[in-house]
Design a protein around this motif. Sequence first.
Motif, mmCIF file in Angstrom:
data_model
loop_
_atom_site.group_PDB
_atom_site.id
_atom_site.type_symbol
_atom_site.label_atom_id
_atom_site.label_comp_id
_atom_site.label_asym_id
_atom_site.label_seq_id
_atom_site.Cartn_x
_atom_site.Cartn_y
_atom_site.Cartn_z
ATOM 1 N N ARG A 182 47.192 -2.403 -16.633
ATOM 2 C CA ARG A 182 46.676 -1.266 -17.407
ATOM 3 C C ARG A 182 45.783 -1.714 -18.562
ATOM 4 O O ARG A 182 44.723 -1.151 -18.776
ATOM 5 N N SER A 204 43.394 3.556 -16.144
ATOM 6 C CA SER A 204 44.270 4.650 -15.724
ATOM 7 C C SER A 204 44.203 4.786 -14.207
ATOM 8 O O SER A 204 43.445 4.073 -13.535
ATOM 9 N N HIS A 210 44.789 11.461 -15.289
ATOM 10 C CA HIS A 210 45.960 10.887 -15.942
ATOM 11 C C HIS A 210 45.530 9.934 -17.054
ATOM 12 O O HIS A 210 44.771 8.993 -16.817
ATOM 13 N N LEU A 212 46.931 7.383 -20.097
ATOM 14 C CA LEU A 212 48.143 6.637 -20.435
ATOM 15 C C LEU A 212 48.524 6.819 -21.904
ATOM 16 O O LEU A 212 47.670 6.885 -22.785
#
Length: 240
Positions: A182, A204, A210, A212
């Motif tokens: 990530r 992400s 989405h 994080l």
Amino acid sequence: MRRLVLIGVCVAALTAAACTPTRNTGTGGTTTAPGSGSSSAATVTTGPGGGATTAPVTAKPATKTAAGTPQGTWKVRYNWNIPSTRVGIDNPHAMPLPRLAEIHVGNHEKDGFARISFYFRDGMPSYNFNYAREVLNEGQGEPIKLEGNSFLRIQFSNARQHDDESHNSLKVKPANHIGFTRLRSYAFGGDFEGYVTYGLGIQSTPNSDHILKIRVGELTKKPDGKGGFFYVVAFDVAQN
């Protein structure tokens, strides 16, 4: 007579064993200093339209090594949320301004996050951070190069990345390509008039909206092994 001597030796050995003190240590030979942690509240100021929120600040007691050296105090300043607008964290400051000395990264993906930590001398800076479409170089106004598909802008205020002779004070740092799942990269974005800017490149989930979550913590007075201290600001990026 021989039997009485043996009995006397056994009694002496048992007495010595009962009087010998034991010392329990924690994992890695650490012990927790006496006292308990405390919790308080800190005001976190967000950007326009965000209003103000109150986030818990959890202070953990200092720990000690087996040699008795204090390891500093850790507290969470922003706890697992999405900084879609600018979040400001204020800390008291005095001259000289805190100067950035080291940057470290850690892969804690088994615990659900990856971390980048900024180590300062002379005190804890104030700072603000937010997700942005791009992170600009403060001196040139151009986007800085970051990997990933989402970007976190971090700006330390009342801070510097140079010494009194205007030399770069950052002596320890990882490669810009971090390469965690990530947390992909970071880059310098300027040191100008008491502001030091960095960007994080975050990956992400592709083809989704989405974003994080982020957690921010501070470690006060972390010993440097040379008789001095670091003041650490750590940014954690959630794994999912």
